[in-house]
Each structure stands twice: as structure tokens, then as C-alpha cells.
Design a protein around this motif. Structure first.
Motif, PDB file in Angstrom:
ATOM      1  N   PRO A   1       1.423  -0.932  -0.332  1.00 25.99           N
ATOM      2  CA  PRO A   1      -0.164   0.170  -0.330  1.00 25.99           C
ATOM      3  C   PRO A   1       0.474   1.031  -0.319  1.00 25.99           C
ATOM      4  O   PRO A   1       0.755   2.428  -0.542  1.00 25.99           O
ATOM      5  CB  PRO A   1      -1.357  -0.069   1.237  1.00 25.99           C
ATOM      6  CG  PRO A   1      -0.923  -1.099   1.910  1.00 25.99           C
ATOM      7  CD  PRO A   1       0.895  -2.394   1.052  1.00 25.99           C
ATOM      8  N   LEU A   2       2.077   1.240   0.811  1.00 26.89           N
ATOM      9  CA  LEU A   2       3.194   2.420   0.875  1.00 26.89           C
ATOM     10  C   LEU A   2       3.273   3.016  -0.420  1.00 26.89           C
ATOM     11  O   LEU A   2       3.467   3.791  -1.043  1.00 26.89           O
ATOM     12  CB  LEU A   2       3.497   2.865   1.903  1.00 26.89           C
ATOM     13  CG  LEU A   2       4.287   4.141   1.846  1.00 26.89           C
ATOM     14  CD1 LEU A   2       3.762   5.170   3.013  1.00 26.89           C
ATOM     15  CD2 LEU A   2       4.976   3.606   3.803  1.00 26.89           C
ATOM     16  N   VAL A   3       4.033   1.819  -1.078  1.00 27.24           N
ATOM     17  CA  VAL A   3       4.736   1.489  -2.132  1.00 27.24           C
ATOM     18  C   VAL A   3       3.832   2.358  -3.755  1.00 27.24           C
ATOM     19  O   VAL A   3       4.177   3.233  -4.082  1.00 27.24           O
ATOM     20  CB  VAL A   3       5.313   0.729  -2.631  1.00 27.24           C
ATOM     21  CG1 VAL A   3       5.976   0.872  -4.004  1.00 27.24           C
ATOM     22  CG2 VAL A   3       6.573   0.332  -1.075  1.00 27.24           C
ATOM     23  N   PHE A   4       2.459   1.748  -3.373  1.00 25.72           N
ATOM     24  CA  PHE A   4       1.593   2.703  -4.397  1.00 25.72           C
ATOM     25  C   PHE A   4       1.348   3.311  -4.455  1.00 25.72           C
ATOM     26  O   PHE A   4       0.878   4.371  -5.034  1.00 25.72           O
ATOM     27  CB  PHE A   4       0.139   1.093  -4.038  1.00 25.72           C
ATOM     28  CG  PHE A   4      -0.337   0.815  -5.370  1.00 25.72           C
ATOM     29  CD1 PHE A   4       0.347  -0.249  -6.677  1.00 25.72           C
ATOM     30  CD2 PHE A   4      -1.179   1.591  -5.708  1.00 25.72           C
ATOM     31  CE1 PHE A   4      -0.672  -0.323  -7.269  1.00 25.72           C
ATOM     32  CE2 PHE A   4      -1.904   1.564  -7.259  1.00 25.72           C
ATOM     33  CZ  PHE A   4      -1.614   0.354  -7.752  1.00 25.72           C
ATOM     34  N   GLU A   5       0.505   3.892  -3.045  1.00 23.64           N
ATOM     35  CA  GLU A   5       0.541   5.436  -2.551  1.00 23.64           C
ATOM     36  C   GLU A   5       1.290   6.358  -3.557  1.00 23.64           C
ATOM     37  O   GLU A   5       1.684   6.904  -3.938  1.00 23.64           O
ATOM     38  CB  GLU A   5       0.633   5.666  -1.443  1.00 23.64           C
ATOM     39  CG  GLU A   5      -0.901   5.067  -1.148  1.00 23.64           C
ATOM     40  CD  GLU A   5      -1.076   5.345   0.808  1.00 23.64           C
ATOM     41  OE1 GLU A   5      -0.648   6.602   1.515  1.00 23.64           O
ATOM     42  OE2 GLU A   5      -1.596   4.451   1.301  1.00 23.64           O
ATOM     43  N   ASN A   6       2.898   6.129  -3.067  1.00 22.49           N
ATOM     44  CA  ASN A   6       3.956   6.836  -3.707  1.00 22.49           C
ATOM     45  C   ASN A   6       4.289   6.275  -5.111  1.00 22.49           C
ATOM     46  O   ASN A   6       4.369   7.747  -5.712  1.00 22.49           O
ATOM     47  CB  ASN A   6       5.208   6.015  -2.894  1.00 22.49           C
ATOM     48  CG  ASN A   6       5.847   6.599  -1.530  1.00 22.49           C
ATOM     49  OD1 ASN A   6       5.580   8.250  -1.091  1.00 22.49           O
ATOM     50  ND2 ASN A   6       5.201   5.876  -0.298  1.00 22.49           N
ATOM     51  N   PHE A   7       3.960   5.379  -5.686  1.00 25.56           N
ATOM     52  CA  PHE A   7       4.263   5.582  -7.375  1.00 25.56           C
ATOM     53  C   PHE A   7       3.106   6.519  -7.753  1.00 25.56           C
ATOM     54  O   PHE A   7       3.439   7.042  -8.953  1.00 25.56           O
ATOM     55  CB  PHE A   7       3.989   4.116  -7.875  1.00 25.56           C
ATOM     56  CG  PHE A   7       5.497   3.163  -7.788  1.00 25.56           C
ATOM     57  CD1 PHE A   7       5.560   3.074  -9.032  1.00 25.56           C
ATOM     58  CD2 PHE A   7       6.383   2.952  -6.944  1.00 25.56           C
ATOM     59  CE1 PHE A   7       6.026   2.628  -9.309  1.00 25.56           C
ATOM     60  CE2 PHE A   7       6.705   2.086  -7.167  1.00 25.56           C
ATOM     61  CZ  PHE A   7       7.386   1.956  -8.097  1.00 25.56           C
ATOM     62  N   ASP A   8       1.764   6.366  -6.854  1.00 29.56           N
ATOM     63  CA  ASP A   8       0.928   7.065  -7.643  1.00 29.56           C
ATOM     64  C   ASP A   8       1.058   8.746  -7.534  1.00 29.56           C
ATOM     65  O   ASP A   8       0.906   9.553  -8.483  1.00 29.56           O
ATOM     66  CB  ASP A   8      -0.593   6.686  -7.025  1.00 29.56           C
ATOM     67  CG  ASP A   8      -2.186   7.884  -7.340  1.00 29.56           C
ATOM     68  OD1 ASP A   8      -1.927   7.654  -8.561  1.00 29.56           O
ATOM     69  OD2 ASP A   8      -2.362   8.035  -6.713  1.00 29.56           O
ATOM     70  N   ALA A   9       1.672   9.105  -6.351  1.00 31.50           N
ATOM     71  CA  ALA A   9       2.276  10.356  -5.890  1.00 31.50           C
ATOM     72  C   ALA A   9       2.725  10.628  -7.247  1.00 31.50           C
ATOM     73  O   ALA A   9       2.928  12.169  -7.567  1.00 31.50           O
ATOM     74  CB  ALA A   9       2.722  10.865  -4.963  1.00 31.50           C
ATOM     75  N   TYR A  10       4.009  10.054  -7.502  1.00 27.75           N
ATOM     76  CA  TYR A  10       5.197  10.339  -8.272  1.00 27.75           C
ATOM     77  C   TYR A  10       4.265  10.436  -9.749  1.00 27.75           C
ATOM     78  O   TYR A  10       5.281  11.866 -10.357  1.00 27.75           O
ATOM     79  CB  TYR A  10       6.380   9.210  -7.944  1.00 27.75           C
ATOM     80  CG  TYR A  10       7.745   9.989  -8.754  1.00 27.75           C
ATOM     81  CD1 TYR A  10       8.386  10.519  -8.334  1.00 27.75           C
ATOM     82  CD2 TYR A  10       7.625   9.047 -10.269  1.00 27.75           C
ATOM     83  CE1 TYR A  10       9.757  10.889  -9.171  1.00 27.75           C
ATOM     84  CE2 TYR A  10       9.317   8.952 -10.431  1.00 27.75           C
ATOM     85  CZ  TYR A  10       9.542  10.319 -10.710  1.00 27.75           C
ATOM     86  OH  TYR A  10      10.922  10.765 -11.364  1.00 27.75           O
ATOM     87  N   ILE A  11       4.296  10.201 -10.172  1.00 24.69           N
ATOM     88  CA  ILE A  11       3.055  10.287 -11.007  1.00 24.69           C
ATOM     89  C   ILE A  11       2.492  10.765 -11.466  1.00 24.69           C
ATOM     90  O   ILE A  11       2.521  11.737 -12.448  1.00 24.69           O
ATOM     91  CB  ILE A  11       2.863   8.528 -11.645  1.00 24.69           C
ATOM     92  CG1 ILE A  11       3.975   7.242 -11.921  1.00 24.69           C
ATOM     93  CG2 ILE A  11       1.666   8.583 -13.119  1.00 24.69           C
ATOM     94  CD1 ILE A  11       2.881   5.893 -12.251  1.00 24.69           C
ATOM     95  N   GLN A  12       1.746  11.622 -10.498  1.00 24.79           N
ATOM     96  CA  GLN A  12       1.472  12.534 -10.477  1.00 24.79           C
ATOM     97  C   GLN A  12       2.065  14.082 -11.273  1.00 24.79           C
ATOM     98  O   GLN A  12       1.775  14.661 -12.046  1.00 24.79           O
ATOM     99  CB  GLN A  12      -0.103  13.314  -9.600  1.00 24.79           C
ATOM    100  CG  GLN A  12      -1.434  11.959  -9.298  1.00 24.79           C
ATOM    101  CD  GLN A  12      -1.787  12.394  -8.680  1.00 24.79           C
ATOM    102  OE1 GLN A  12      -2.066  13.187  -8.151  1.00 24.79           O
ATOM    103  NE2 GLN A  12      -2.640  10.813  -8.638  1.00 24.79           N
ATOM    104  N   GLU A  13       2.619  13.999  -9.942  1.00 20.03           N
ATOM    105  CA  GLU A  13       4.090  14.846 -10.107  1.00 20.03           C
ATOM    106  C   GLU A  13       4.529  15.070 -11.411  1.00 20.03           C
ATOM    107  O   GLU A  13       4.675  16.099 -11.796  1.00 20.03           O
ATOM    108  CB  GLU A  13       4.692  15.293  -9.187  1.00 20.03           C
ATOM    109  CG  GLU A  13       5.154  15.866  -9.049  1.00 20.03           C
ATOM    110  CD  GLU A  13       5.571  16.931  -7.906  1.00 20.03           C
ATOM    111  OE1 GLU A  13       6.992  17.459  -7.267  1.00 20.03           O
ATOM    112  OE2 GLU A  13       5.939  15.932  -6.362  1.00 20.03           O
ATOM    113  N   ASN A  14       5.649  13.689 -11.444  1.00 21.99           N
ATOM    114  CA  ASN A  14       6.499  13.360 -12.601  1.00 21.99           C
ATOM    115  C   ASN A  14       5.991  12.871 -14.116  1.00 21.99           C
ATOM    116  O   ASN A  14       6.923  13.195 -14.859  1.00 21.99           O
ATOM    117  CB  ASN A  14       7.735  12.622 -12.116  1.00 21.99           C
ATOM    118  CG  ASN A  14       8.026  13.547 -10.486  1.00 21.99           C
ATOM    119  OD1 ASN A  14       9.040  15.066 -11.403  1.00 21.99           O
ATOM    120  ND2 ASN A  14       8.059  13.235  -9.966  1.00 21.99           N
TER     121      ASN A  14
END
Length: 135
Positions: free
Chosen positions: A19-32
């Protein structure tokens, strides 16, 4: 979020829906927009999945890779890796060659390395690291 290079162990956790990795991937993709992985990580994932003969997971990874960025080894990154290798050997704190090559790619491209292998990567001077599996 600063541009990052995702290490093999974090990518594996992503594909296991941590879950935490998935959330960080999602946030990263939204920004980058896209995830950066090294050709070394690509090799590690593909060879591991082929060895285990898990075609569904292999297909899923290849689809993921086709929508993201795979950074190659370059003369710059391998020169940096050679410097890292030499420095670590002189200190008596060797790190696996694969990790040194990944670190060289991260440094050459001015990227933070996202990994949960702090034990090895924190030995490398000039390498910024983050762990998306920890708070």
C-alpha cells in the motif's frame, strides 16, 4: 517530488501491491508523469520472472515498462560506477556490482534512488536515497 530512479526491490513491492509503495508511485506519477527504472532493474525483473516462468507477471511488467522510462548504462554512468567501486574497495566496504551500476545511473541522471536497501546504498557518497516502503 524530486525526479527519482526506482530500484528493483521497490518495484517488486509495487507489483505486490504494497500500500505505501503504491501510494508513493501514484503521487510520483501525478507529479512527474513517468517512473524511471534502470536497464539493470529491467534485467533483474525480467530474468527473475522468466526463471520462475510466471508469464502473467512478466506480461504485466513489460506493459508497465513500455509506459515508463528505462535508463541505459552510459559511459558517464559507468565511469561514475567505477569511481564508486574504487572508493568502496579502498574503504573496505564493497557493494554488489549491480547496485553500484544502479547508483551510477542515478547519480549520472541527478536522480534520487528509491530503495529499501539502505544498508548498501547509504555507503555511496553523493547518492541521495529514499525509501517509499517506510513512513
Amino acid at each position: 517530488m524530486k525526479p527519482a530512479l526506482v530500484d528493483t526491490n521497490i518495484l517488486s513491492l509495487f507489483f505486490r501491491n504494497q500500500p505505501l509503495v503504491f501510494e508513493n508511485f501514484d503521487a510520483y506519477i501525478q507529479e512527474n508523469g513517468k517512473i524511471n527504472i534502470s536497464i539493470i532493474t529491467y534485467y533483474e525483473i525480467v530474468s527473475g520472472l522468466k526463471h520462475r516462468d510466471v508469464q502473467k507477471q512478466l506480461k504485466s511488467f513489460l506493459e508497465f515498462a513500455s509506459h515508463n522510462i528505462i535508463l541505459p548504462l552510459t559511459t558517464d554512468s559507468t565511469t561514475i560506477s567505477g569511481d564508486i567501486y574504487t572508493s568502496l574497495r579502498k574503504k573496505g566496504t564493497p557493494v554488489d556490482d549491480i547496485d553500484i551500476l544502479i547508483a551510477g545511473i542515478a547519480i549520472a541522471n541527478d536522480l534520487i534512488l528509491v530503495t529499501n536497501n539502505r544498508r548498501d546504498f547509504q555507503k555511496i557518497e553523493g547518492l541521495e536515497i529514499e525509501d517509499w516502503s517506510q513512513l
